[in-house]
Scaffold this motif. Structure first.
Motif, mmCIF file in Angstrom:
data_model
loop_
_atom_site.group_PDB
_atom_site.id
_atom_site.type_symbol
_atom_site.label_atom_id
_atom_site.label_comp_id
_atom_site.label_asym_id
_atom_site.label_seq_id
_atom_site.Cartn_x
_atom_site.Cartn_y
_atom_site.Cartn_z
ATOM 1 N N ILE A 38 67.213 -22.418 42.494
ATOM 2 C CA ILE A 38 68.595 -22.341 41.994
ATOM 3 C C ILE A 38 68.719 -23.007 40.615
ATOM 4 N N SER A 39 69.815 -22.725 39.968
ATOM 5 C CA SER A 39 70.066 -23.319 38.652
ATOM 6 C C SER A 39 71.567 -23.539 38.513
ATOM 7 N N ASN A 40 72.009 -23.935 37.335
ATOM 8 C CA ASN A 40 73.432 -24.210 37.148
ATOM 9 C C ASN A 40 74.304 -22.997 37.424
ATOM 10 N N THR A 87 73.947 -20.519 42.546
ATOM 11 C CA THR A 87 74.046 -21.402 43.719
ATOM 12 C C THR A 87 73.157 -20.866 44.836
ATOM 13 N N ILE A 88 73.032 -21.657 45.902
ATOM 14 C CA ILE A 88 72.230 -21.226 47.057
ATOM 15 C C ILE A 88 72.796 -19.920 47.624
ATOM 16 N N MET A 103 64.168 -23.567 48.389
ATOM 17 C CA MET A 103 65.339 -22.815 47.909
ATOM 18 C C MET A 103 65.978 -23.539 46.715
ATOM 19 N N ASN A 104 66.010 -24.885 46.789
ATOM 20 C CA ASN A 104 66.588 -25.653 45.683
ATOM 21 C C ASN A 104 65.800 -25.483 44.387
ATOM 22 N N ASN A 105 64.477 -25.196 44.549
ATOM 23 C CA ASN A 105 63.643 -24.966 43.367
ATOM 24 C C ASN A 105 64.020 -23.695 42.627
ATOM 25 N N THR A 162 65.166 -25.790 52.510
ATOM 26 C CA THR A 162 66.075 -26.180 51.420
ATOM 27 C C THR A 162 65.319 -26.661 50.183
ATOM 28 N N LYS A 163 64.170 -27.307 50.416
ATOM 29 C CA LYS A 163 63.405 -27.820 49.277
ATOM 30 C C LYS A 163 62.972 -26.664 48.361
#
Lengths: 32, 652
Positions: B597-599, B602-603, B593-595, B590-591
């Motif tokens: 994504i943007s507004n 989404t994931i 993957m979160n890098n 998740t760490k």
């Protein structure tokens, strides 16, 4: 009536033929 | 009885706890209906192939194929060979097409081709067929469990039924795929262990030749070829091959498994490996187990009990592993049937009637509840119809799946068949088949209901097709904004329905209607009017003029690699991230993957883009269960050629 060993040969050939055809199709549509 | 019984009970309990743990683990992987019903389309080749193998390795295969080996010798191999034949045909003619449609279930695709009414009407035989197939397995498992442990039939149904219920409810197709992988390995182990023990104890092939009639080593032996000689039962060569084609190809669970695969390539290869595993373990080897039973001189009331009788002779410990193999075979097929029934009831009935505009997340709970209810039905059926037995119950599912077979083939290969034709042929044949199976005439006249299901449906389809000249108007309205959005996606390389359905989160019928509108307007064209070409779109000249790209380079990028500038930007960010994370990044990381994504990403969008890029060869997916992505030579080629596409856009 046929010897059971022939059924083994038939299926091995069928598997190989399937694999070849399927791989050709995969290649044909790979980037679509 | 003492030690053997204790070891067996402890092994069963440990195994069941393991299955429950998988349910709990995979529960965390569910983030929407797509995760629940098609495991987020993340399943790889190996997991898919072993999973498919574990479906054929059903309780009925163990009892049926060894039983045939006991009575007919090597001809018993036809059980597994028939499934392998169906899987091979599927791999060549249907698997790539199924994956490309993007439909979660088979009725959903028929709905996309022939309208909402056809989707609803075909979801009935599919759901009923799946429930009957699950009940057949549960009845089989209860017989084996009660026979070996001394539990009552009711207790045995409840124990295996509730465990499957819990893990299927918690993890959906993720839990089923995970458990099937382990169950498939146990199935293989059980055949190897039993056969190796028999060979080691009694001698190899010479022992069989010395103790059995010569007809045991010929084909088809006493089994016979089938219909040309007037025998319309399942257990003939042609009957068995036809039956398995009916239960494998037009089966919504097999469809859902195909839809859950990572790519077209993974799906096709998965089917071929599954067929190979089946030929290796569930054909002549499993028939030989029955033949050993005969050669040793074991007497059984019913030939289908021979496998249980052979297990009883195995040493302590080994018998438990083989028993787990049999339980695995049953549970995998049963949980698959429950998922098939649940997926069809959710997607084709609940969503179509009540929530056509819902997001995947909103449909997670309904999917769970509906699958739960389907499984409760299966348990109740198994308890109520103990005396009907597995083969008859399985016969019902053969019959119901076969009703949709002609429509299924027509939807891919006969484009001139009209909506009304398919609807009425399925509707009438469903009624006729139901009357036929419940009258139980087939148990007297020996014409298996699958011939009636498929035969009536096919005859009606041909007759109505010849007389029906009017096309039924589809009443689905498509929003103009959605039409533009889909056109934009097609111009950016989303050339199959599966990509469009996933990226828009819309129902298949809706997306198909939008594509039809674009074709009517002369903006989009299909490569061909049937087969795989029908599933692939491209822009017409008019479409090319209308398409908007960030610059000319993006246009050549789409033409050359099938991806757009947005994907290249993402690949660039991935490249630097992969360098810091090691060779690949898992969807569970998740760490990382979160890098990415943007507004406006989404994931879920990110995963869908990664799956899309994998299908186009721009990325490579690895990993046995959850997928991990990594760069390949094509990625590097794309980045070296188009890496600065965004910079150039900004300069413009």
């Amino acid at each position: 009536m046929i010897d059971w060993k022939y059924s083994v040969i038939v299926y091995v050939i069928a598997l190989v033929v399937t694999l070849v055809i399927a791989e050709k199709r995969i290649k044909k549509y790979e980037t679509h | 009885m003492g030690i053997r019984y204790t070891v067996m009970i402890i092994t069963i309990i440990l195994y069941l706890l393991w299955m429950l743990w998988i349910g709990l683990r995979t529960r965390k992987w569910i983030d929407g209906m797509d995760d629940y019903l098609v495991a987020g389309r993340e399943i790889g080749t190996i997991t898919l192939s072993v999973g498919l193998f574990s479906i054929i390795a059903a309780g009925t295969t163990y009892s049926g194929a060894t039983g045939l080996g006991y009575t007919h010798g090597m001809a018993g191999a036809i059980w597994g060979l028939s499934w392998a034949t169906a899987a091979m045909l599927c791999a060549i003619f249907f698997t790539p097409l199924i994956r490309a449609t993007g439909g979660f279930t088979l009725p959903e695709w028929l709905g996309m081709s022939y309208g909402r009414n056809t989707q609803i009407i075909t979801s009935f035989p599919q759901t009923i067929g799946s429930i009957c197939s699950g009940a057949a397995q549960l009845i089989g498992s209860a017989f084996i469990l009660s026979g070996l442990t001394g539990w009552s039939y009711f207790t045995a149904v409840m124990v295996s039924g509730i465990v499957v219920l819990i893990y299927t409810y918690l993890g959906g197709l993720w839990a089923v795929a995970y458990t099937e992988l382990i169950q498939g390995i146990f199935c293989i182990a059980s055949v190897i262990i039993t056969l190796a023990y028999l060979m080691f104890s009694y001698g190899s092939f010479d022992f069989l030749i010395a103790n059995l009639e010569p007809s045991y080593f010929t084909y088809p032996g006493k089994l016979g070829w089938g219909p040309p000689q007037g025998n319309w039962a399942l257990l003939t060569t042609i009957g068995c091959i036809f039956g398995y084609i009916m239960i494998v190809i037009p089966n919504t669970y097999i469809w859902t498994k195909t839809a859950s695969s990572r790519s077209n390539k993974a799906a096709t290869r998965g089917f071929i490996i599954a067929a190979s595993l089946c030929v290796l373990f569930l054909t002549w080897p499993i028939a030989m187990i029955g033949m050993y039973g005969k050669a040793i001189g074991i007497e059984v009331q019913n030939s289908q009990m021979i496998f249980g009788a052979v297990i009883k002779n195995l040493p302590i410990g080994l018998d438990s592993i083989v028993l787990i193999g049999v339980l695995s075979a049953i549970m995998s097929t049963a949980s698959g049937a429950a998922m098939g029934a649940g997926a069809s009831a959710t997607r084709d009935l609940y969503q179509t009637f009540f929530k056509p505009k819902s997001t995947p997340a909103e449909l997670t709970i309904p999917s769970k509840i509906i699958t739960f209810i389907c499984w409760l039905f299966i348990i109740v059926l198994a308890i109520m119809f103990e005396k009907i037995g597995t083969l008859q119950m399985l016969g019902l599912s053969f019959a119901y799946f076969s009703v949709t077979f002609p429509a299924f083939v027509a939807s891919f290969y006969f484009p001139t068949v009209k909506k009304k034709t398919v609807f009425w042929s399925v509707f009438i044949s469903l009624i006729i088949t139901t009357i036929y199976v419940f009258s139980m005439v087939w148990t007297i006249n020996n014409i298996h209901p699958m011939w009636i299901g498929c035969g009536v449906s096919l005859v009606l389809l041909i007759i109505i097709h010849l007389f029906n000249k009017q096309e039924l108007k589809e009443d689905m309205l498509v929003d103009e904004h959605d039409c533009d959005k889909i056109f934009n996606l097609i111009s950016k390389g989303r050339t199959q329905l599966v990509y469009l359905i996933d990226e828009t989160f819309q129902e298949g019928k809706y997306v198909q209607s939008a594509v039809d509108r674009l074709i009517e307007r002369g903006l989009v064209i299909r490569q061909n009017n049937k087969g795989m070409g029908y599933q692939i779109f491209s822009l017409t000249e008019k479409g090319n003029e209308k398409a908007i790209y960030v610059n000319d380079e993006e246009k050549t990028l789409v033409a050359e690699y099938g991806i757009d500038a947005h994907c290249v930007t993402l690949l660039q960010r991935m490249e630097s991230l992969i360098k810091t994370e090691g060779n690949s990044i898992s969807f569970q990381n998740t760490k990382a993957m979160n890098n990415l994504i943007s507004n406006d990403l989404t994931i879920k969008d990110l995963k869908i883009l990664i799956l899309f890029m994998n299908s186009k060869g721009a990325l490579q997916l690895t990993g046995l269960m959850r997928a991990s992505f990594k760069m390949n030579s094509r990625t590097k080629e794309i980045l070296s050629k188009y890496g600065d596409i965004e910079l150039r856009r900004e300069a413009l």
